[in-house]
Scaffold this active site. Structure first.
Site: not given
Length: 480
Positions: A174, A250, A284, A384
């Site tokens: 996807k 991750e 990230c 984050e």
């Protein structure tokens, strides 16, 4: 770049359409770039069925030479289309052209590395005692699901599917609709490989999560590799429990960039600026926390303030742009809402925010920002933000630096700047992070694993370990 034909899905070796379409917009000016077909539930289920049948019936799972040949063919085609893909990334994703080329420079080598790995056996055998022989076989686990984010769609797709293919798995992938045009051109290049059997690699675009949830819940998907937020990673882990699916996750990060008093500031400061602004902070491993020894704090703060204030924001494909827009207007609004709710009593060192330039008013631009934060409990430190926003914190001792650096739930990456080699290794060893750079940042190597501590993920990508995420080990004991 305007696509006249909607971007399609690739399932079972065929290009397929669906009843619903979406539009991909330029993050630089909000103009439509083209359309894409939105996958439906039946198509995802069909892709999983095709991948399962292909795995069961095709020699792909046993033919190492075929797998290596396909991965090398993929590398050749991506390499040949670098200029085309870089421009598409700059226009649809928003990253500046040098960053797009950087992403694409990482891609062929990963494919070639796993082509070599496909030829390397990780099983073993031995005569354990007279008359008894043991053989350990490393076998592909089955159908692998891959969920790819929009921030670096080409290299992050390869990082997950290349080891799966090398192991002998079939794949259903996807890809995020924000980069649907890039995704489809990328998939066209892969599908063009003459040795790739139909059904081995199946790819669809999706703006929502219906297809992704099917990959997570299907008992026919044996392993799943996801790159994205910690929040979604936790949900995937909960939903995958019913099938005991192998997971490689991750997830989010809050990379501390630790600057000691003896650091080479002429090297450290530009690298930290890059850590804050690369991919507009939508990364990230972005250097979202700057921790500086109190002896050099004022100098580093002044240098960072000057450098960040001078960053030239503009379209990714425009000459002179040093940072592109966020991926879309919704992403900018999310960031603005987070900052408004999190700033508290933070010192505004560089305000950031929307640029004053009227020519950029229609784009999803957000200038880099820097906030002084004395308390690690601040939401600016703990959340984050996924944008070009960093916090500035100080410390007085090595122990305090480590304590502050480890004060979040994240542990994906960190950087240490010091001229003292022993201290660099000592601090690196004390940090809760899967990757630690000393006197550098964002150096990633195909043959060495990366991944997160704590809430930054499970499993590892790159290196031998990534291949093992898609393998089962079978022990055969032969009594003679």
């Amino acid at each position: 770049m305007t696509s006249q034909t909607p971007a399609r899905h690739y399932i079972g070796g065929e290009w397929v359409t669906s009843s619903t379409t979406g539009v991909s917009y330029s993050p630089a000016d909000g103009e439509p770039l083209g359309a894409y077909y939105e996958v439906d539930e039946a198509q995802v289920l069909d892709a999983i069925r095709v991948a399962k049948d292909t795995f069961a019936s095709h020699e792909w799972r046993t033919d190492r030479q075929l797998r290596a040949r396909v991965l090398n063919e993929m590398a050749d085609r991506i390499e040949a289309a670098t200029d085309e893909l870089a421009l598409m990334l700059a226009r649809e994703n928003g990253k500046i052209l040098p960053e797009a080329y950087f992403e694409l420079s990482l891609t062929p080598s990963k494919l070639r590395y796993y082509a070599a790995q496909a030829l390397t056996s990780s099983g073993r055998g031995d005569r354990v005692r007279p008359g008894i022989y043991s053989t350990l076989l490393a076998e592909p686990i089955g159908v692998a699901g891959v969920i790819v984010p929009w921030n670096s769609p080409v290299v992050l797709a390869v990082r997950s599917f290349a080891p799966a293919l090398a192991a002998g798995c079939t794949v259903v992938m996807k890809m995020a609709a924000q980069t649907a045009l890039v995704n489809t051109r990328f998939t066209e290049l892969l599908a063009d490989c003459p040795s790739l059997p139909a059904g081995v690699l199946n790819v669809f675009n999706e703006s929502g999560s219906v297809g992704a949830k099917l990959l997570v819940s299907s008992p026919d998907v044996a392993a799943l590799s996801y790159t994205g937020s910690t929040t979604v990673g936790r949900q995937i882990m909960a939903d995958a429990g019913a099938t005991l699916k192998r997971l490689s996750l991750e997830l989010g990060g809050k990379t501390p960039m630790i600057v000691f008093e003896d650091a080479n500031l002429d090297a450290a400061v530009p690298t930290i600026v890059a850590g804050i602004t690369t991919f507009a902070g939508q990364f990230c491993m972005a250097g979202s926390r700057v921790l500086v020894h109190e002896r050099v704090a004022d100098e580093v703060k002044a240098r960072l303030a000057e450098a960040l204030s001078q960053v030239r924001v503009g379209p990714g494909d425009a000459e002179g742009s040093q940072m592109g827009p966020l991926v879309d207007l919704a992403g900018r609004q999310r960031l603005e809402d987070l900052i408004a709710a999190s700033r508290g009593d933070a010192e505004v060192i560089v305000p950031g925010g929307r640029p004053d330039d009227e020519s950029l008013a229609r784009g999803a631009y957000y200038r880099p920002a820097l906030y002084g934060v004395p308390d690690t409990d601040s939401p600016l430190v703990q959340k984050e933000l996924f944008g070009p926003v960093a916090t500035f914190e100080t410390f007085g001792t090595e122990e305090e630096a480590v304590r502050k650096a480890n004060a979040t739930e994240y542990g994906l990456a960190a950087a240490v700047w010091t001229a003292d080699g022993a201290r660099a290794l000592r601090v690196a060893g004390a940090l809760d992070a899967g990757t630690v750079w000393t006197n550098g940042w964002a150096v990633v190597l195909d043959q060495f694993e990366e991944g997160g501590y704590k809430q930054s993920g499970l499993g590892r990508l790159n290196g031998n370990r990534a291949l093992e995420e898609f393998q089962e080990y079978k022990h055969i004991v032969q009594v003679v």
